[in-house]
Design a protein around this motif. Sequence first.
Motif, PDB file in Angstrom:
ATOM      1  N   PRO A   1      59.256  75.264  56.658  1.00  0.00           N
ATOM      2  CA  PRO A   1      59.818  75.937  57.834  1.00  0.00           C
ATOM      3  C   PRO A   1      60.234  74.915  58.910  1.00  0.00           C
ATOM      4  CG  PRO A   1      57.797  77.012  57.128  1.00  0.00           C
ATOM      5  CD  PRO A   1      57.908  75.762  56.331  1.00  0.00           C
ATOM      6  N   ASP A   2      61.375  75.181  59.534  1.00  0.00           N
ATOM      7  CA  ASP A   2      61.920  74.273  60.542  1.00  0.00           C
ATOM      8  C   ASP A   2      60.927  73.988  61.664  1.00  0.00           C
ATOM      9  OD1 ASP A   2      64.309  74.033  59.159  1.00  0.00           O
ATOM     10  OD2 ASP A   2      65.317  75.592  60.326  1.00  0.00           O
ATOM     11  N   LYS A   3      60.237  74.997  62.133  1.00  0.00           N
ATOM     12  CA  LYS A   3      59.287  74.827  63.246  1.00  0.00           C
ATOM     13  C   LYS A   3      58.172  73.858  62.858  1.00  0.00           C
ATOM     14  CE  LYS A   3      57.113  76.149  67.141  1.00  0.00           C
ATOM     15  NZ  LYS A   3      56.760  74.930  67.849  1.00  0.00           N
ATOM     16  N   LEU A   4      57.624  74.012  61.674  1.00  0.00           N
ATOM     17  CA  LEU A   4      56.567  73.129  61.185  1.00  0.00           C
ATOM     18  C   LEU A   4      57.084  71.703  61.043  1.00  0.00           C
ATOM     19  CD1 LEU A   4      53.708  72.746  60.002  1.00  0.00           C
ATOM     20  CD2 LEU A   4      54.653  73.427  57.783  1.00  0.00           C
ATOM     21  N   TYR A   5      58.254  71.563  60.462  1.00  0.00           N
ATOM     22  CA  TYR A   5      58.902  70.257  60.280  1.00  0.00           C
ATOM     23  C   TYR A   5      59.078  69.567  61.635  1.00  0.00           C
ATOM     24  CZ  TYR A   5      62.706  67.049  58.864  1.00  0.00           C
ATOM     25  OH  TYR A   5      63.499  65.956  58.619  1.00  0.00           O
ATOM     26  N   GLU A   6      59.618  70.290  62.604  1.00  0.00           N
ATOM     27  CA  GLU A   6      59.861  69.734  63.940  1.00  0.00           C
ATOM     28  C   GLU A   6      58.562  69.375  64.654  1.00  0.00           C
ATOM     29  OE1 GLU A   6      62.311  72.634  65.917  1.00  0.00           O
ATOM     30  OE2 GLU A   6      63.893  72.422  64.413  1.00  0.00           O
ATOM     31  N   ASP A   7      57.547  70.218  64.540  1.00  0.00           N
ATOM     32  CA  ASP A   7      56.256  69.940  65.191  1.00  0.00           C
ATOM     33  C   ASP A   7      55.632  68.647  64.671  1.00  0.00           C
ATOM     34  OD1 ASP A   7      56.472  72.256  66.685  1.00  0.00           O
ATOM     35  OD2 ASP A   7      54.985  73.387  65.524  1.00  0.00           O
ATOM     36  N   ILE A   8      55.611  68.496  63.364  1.00  0.00           N
ATOM     37  CA  ILE A   8      55.007  67.295  62.774  1.00  0.00           C
ATOM     38  C   ILE A   8      55.818  66.055  63.146  1.00  0.00           C
ATOM     39  CG2 ILE A   8      54.450  66.118  60.615  1.00  0.00           C
ATOM     40  CD1 ILE A   8      53.724  68.888  59.452  1.00  0.00           C
ATOM     41  N   LEU A   9      57.141  66.144  63.042  1.00  0.00           N
ATOM     42  CA  LEU A   9      57.982  65.002  63.395  1.00  0.00           C
ATOM     43  C   LEU A   9      57.802  64.589  64.853  1.00  0.00           C
ATOM     44  CD1 LEU A   9      61.442  65.416  61.644  1.00  0.00           C
ATOM     45  CD2 LEU A   9      59.597  63.832  61.150  1.00  0.00           C
ATOM     46  N   THR A  10      57.746  65.556  65.734  1.00  0.00           N
ATOM     47  CA  THR A  10      57.564  65.254  67.157  1.00  0.00           C
ATOM     48  C   THR A  10      56.261  64.504  67.392  1.00  0.00           C
ATOM     49  OG1 THR A  10      58.863  67.171  67.811  1.00  0.00           O
ATOM     50  CG2 THR A  10      57.356  66.268  69.460  1.00  0.00           C
ATOM     51  N   GLN A  11      55.195  64.952  66.764  1.00  0.00           N
ATOM     52  CA  GLN A  11      53.907  64.278  66.924  1.00  0.00           C
ATOM     53  C   GLN A  11      53.949  62.849  66.382  1.00  0.00           C
ATOM     54  OE1 GLN A  11      50.295  66.229  65.850  1.00  0.00           O
ATOM     55  NE2 GLN A  11      51.076  68.244  66.429  1.00  0.00           N
ATOM     56  N   LEU A  12      54.541  62.680  65.218  1.00  0.00           N
ATOM     57  CA  LEU A  12      54.594  61.348  64.618  1.00  0.00           C
ATOM     58  C   LEU A  12      55.499  60.406  65.399  1.00  0.00           C
ATOM     59  CD1 LEU A  12      54.732  62.257  60.823  1.00  0.00           C
ATOM     60  CD2 LEU A  12      52.751  61.497  62.150  1.00  0.00           C
ATOM     61  N   GLN A  13      56.643  60.901  65.844  1.00  0.00           N
ATOM     62  CA  GLN A  13      57.583  60.059  66.579  1.00  0.00           C
ATOM     63  C   GLN A  13      57.038  59.621  67.931  1.00  0.00           C
ATOM     64  OE1 GLN A  13      60.914  62.746  66.433  1.00  0.00           O
ATOM     65  NE2 GLN A  13      61.842  61.679  64.696  1.00  0.00           N
ATOM     66  N   SER A  14      56.137  60.397  68.494  1.00  0.00           N
ATOM     67  CA  SER A  14      55.588  60.045  69.808  1.00  0.00           C
ATOM     68  C   SER A  14      54.268  59.278  69.710  1.00  0.00           C
ATOM     69  CB  SER A  14      55.402  61.310  70.646  1.00  0.00           C
ATOM     70  OG  SER A  14      54.446  62.168  70.049  1.00  0.00           O
TER      71      SER A  14
END
Length: 96
Positions: free
Chosen positions: A64-77
């Motif tokens: 799911p896009d929301k899950l993908y975006e949440d994980i990426l945001t955490q890792l990128q920051s």
Amino acid sequence: MKTRLLGVLLCCLLSVGMLHADEQSQADAAVANTLFDYDGSEEYATYKVNDDGSVDLIFASNTPDKLYEDILTQLQSHPHISSVLASKGGPVCKLF
């Protein structure tokens, strides 16, 4: 004199190698801890941490896009991760 210079050079090379290993282990721990917070992540995400602390991450194609975006945001920051290269190109996951 030459022996002393060689010893100093060797110490410098070893410390650079240890620095890369430390960057890699810190980034690896950061990814593992982040994914641990998401139930079933071992089913839909695989990753590789590089020597420089960058992360290659592959999600299941139906993540799911929301899950993908949440994980990426955490890792990128995360301060121990230098960069993230991610895609949703993995096999379909039965969880979704």
